[in-house]
Design a protein around this motif. Structure first.
Motif, PDB file in Angstrom:
ATOM      1  N   PHE A 103      46.618  43.072  37.153  1.00 13.09           N
ATOM      2  CA  PHE A 103      46.267  44.474  36.970  1.00 13.09           C
ATOM      3  C   PHE A 103      45.872  45.136  38.287  1.00 13.09           C
ATOM      4  N   GLU A 104      45.353  44.330  39.226  1.00 15.73           N
ATOM      5  CA  GLU A 104      44.912  44.912  40.491  1.00 15.73           C
ATOM      6  C   GLU A 104      46.057  45.554  41.274  1.00 15.73           C
ATOM      7  N   ASN A 105      47.280  45.137  40.995  1.00 16.78           N
ATOM      8  CA  ASN A 105      48.435  45.724  41.672  1.00 16.78           C
ATOM      9  C   ASN A 105      49.369  46.446  40.698  1.00 16.78           C
ATOM     10  N   HIS A 106      48.789  46.845  39.569  1.00 18.32           N
ATOM     11  CA  HIS A 106      49.529  47.610  38.579  1.00 18.32           C
ATOM     12  C   HIS A 106      48.906  49.007  38.537  1.00 18.32           C
ATOM     13  N   HIS A 107      49.395  49.888  39.407  1.00 17.46           N
ATOM     14  CA  HIS A 107      48.741  51.173  39.636  1.00 17.46           C
ATOM     15  C   HIS A 107      48.635  52.024  38.381  1.00 17.46           C
ATOM     16  N   VAL A 108      49.672  52.019  37.567  1.00 22.96           N
ATOM     17  CA  VAL A 108      49.668  52.840  36.351  1.00 22.96           C
ATOM     18  C   VAL A 108      48.501  52.450  35.450  1.00 22.96           C
ATOM     19  N   SER A 109      48.262  51.143  35.333  1.00 22.06           N
ATOM     20  CA  SER A 109      47.171  50.656  34.493  1.00 22.06           C
ATOM     21  C   SER A 109      45.810  51.065  35.063  1.00 22.06           C
ATOM     22  N   GLY A 163      47.258  48.448  46.962  1.00 20.51           N
ATOM     23  CA  GLY A 163      47.460  49.893  47.087  1.00 20.51           C
ATOM     24  C   GLY A 163      46.159  50.671  47.046  1.00 20.51           C
ATOM     25  N   LYS A 164      45.094  50.075  47.548  1.00 24.81           N
ATOM     26  CA  LYS A 164      43.758  50.684  47.483  1.00 24.81           C
ATOM     27  C   LYS A 164      43.739  52.115  48.004  1.00 24.81           C
ATOM     28  N   ASP A 165      44.276  52.350  49.185  1.00 27.26           N
ATOM     29  CA  ASP A 165      44.207  53.690  49.794  1.00 27.26           C
ATOM     30  C   ASP A 165      44.933  54.725  48.953  1.00 27.26           C
ATOM     31  N   GLU A 166      46.069  54.337  48.407  1.00 26.17           N
ATOM     32  CA  GLU A 166      46.842  55.254  47.568  1.00 26.17           C
ATOM     33  C   GLU A 166      46.067  55.640  46.314  1.00 26.17           C
ATOM     34  N   ILE A 167      45.425  54.645  45.686  1.00 30.32           N
ATOM     35  CA  ILE A 167      44.661  54.913  44.466  1.00 30.32           C
ATOM     36  C   ILE A 167      43.427  55.756  44.779  1.00 30.32           C
ATOM     37  N   LEU A 168      42.749  55.455  45.876  1.00 32.12           N
ATOM     38  CA  LEU A 168      41.579  56.246  46.268  1.00 32.12           C
ATOM     39  C   LEU A 168      41.942  57.704  46.522  1.00 32.12           C
TER      40      LEU A 168
END
Length: 225
Positions: free
Chosen positions: A67-73, A98-103
């Protein structure tokens, strides 16, 4: 062992609590107890009909990279009405490639659901400056060292920790020993899954005494009851 002794489903005080049944459904599903999950979900949507369609079994069951690399979730969990799910999403963000993208997402920047605790956690993720509730993240990291990538089963362990922490804050219990909290939560989670494990084994795993772990196991049980 039944889930939290059936998650105290029969205990007085939970009648009419949609949040409780929502959490119970997710916790049960993520520990392989689909009958309990479906029963709890029926009660959850009776109290909160707008949640229909967000059943735990609608989650992607084939998340290969966790889940940590499942951005949609992660983005979906950030929009949850329930704080333990949003805290879980913030933690997933912290260990995501993808931390920066999610932030930088609107779900993160414009989130009106965030509590004071969540805003502090988000600030910590962005700046790495220490926060008063450091144990929230550090205990989750201890669990993550042993359980990654995070699939649907492992998600139950982390959701349990965040639910425990929220209850802990509201009860003003001191957070003194991250290793003991991690060991206690893992012990309860493994027992829920009917896995053979002793408190002595978990105490050794996390480097705490058996008596300390026993004390924290009792606190976790009380917080979840």
């Amino acid at each position: 062992m039944r889930l939290f002794h059936c998650c105290s489903l029969q205990k007085k005080g939970f009648d009419g609590d949609g949040t409780f049944f929502y959490w119970l459904s997710y916790a049960a599903y993520y520990t392989g107890r689909e009958a309990i999950a479906q029963s709890a979900w029926k009660k959850a949507i009776q109290m909160n009909p707008e949640k229909e369609g967000s059943e735990p079994w609608n989650e992607d069951k084939t998340v290969l990279d966790g889940f940590e690399n499942h951005h949609v979730s992660i983005l979906k969990k950030l929009e949850s009405d329930y704080i333990e799910e949003r805290l879980f999403a913030l933690f997933l963000t912290s260990v995501s490639a993808g931390k920066d993208e999610i932030l930088g997402s609107k779900e993160m920047k414009q989130n009106q659901r965030f509590s004071h605790l969540e805003r502090k956690y988000l600030s910590f993720l962005r700046t790495k400056e220490e926060m008063a509730d450091q144990a929230l993240h550090e205990t989750a990291i201890l669990l993550y060292q042993n359980y990654h990538p995070i699939g649907t089963v492992e998600a139950g362990l982390f959701l349990m920790w965040f639910a425990v922490f929220v209850k802990m804050e509201s009860s003003s219990l001191p957070v003194k020993n991250n290793k003991a909290w991690a060991g206690a939560v893992e012990y309860i989670w493994m027992k829920m899954r009917e896995e053979k494990v002793s408190q002595q084994q978990l105490a050794g795993k996390y480097g705490v005494s058996s008596s300390t772990l026993q004390k924290y196991v009792k606190m976790v049980k009380n917080l979840l009851s």
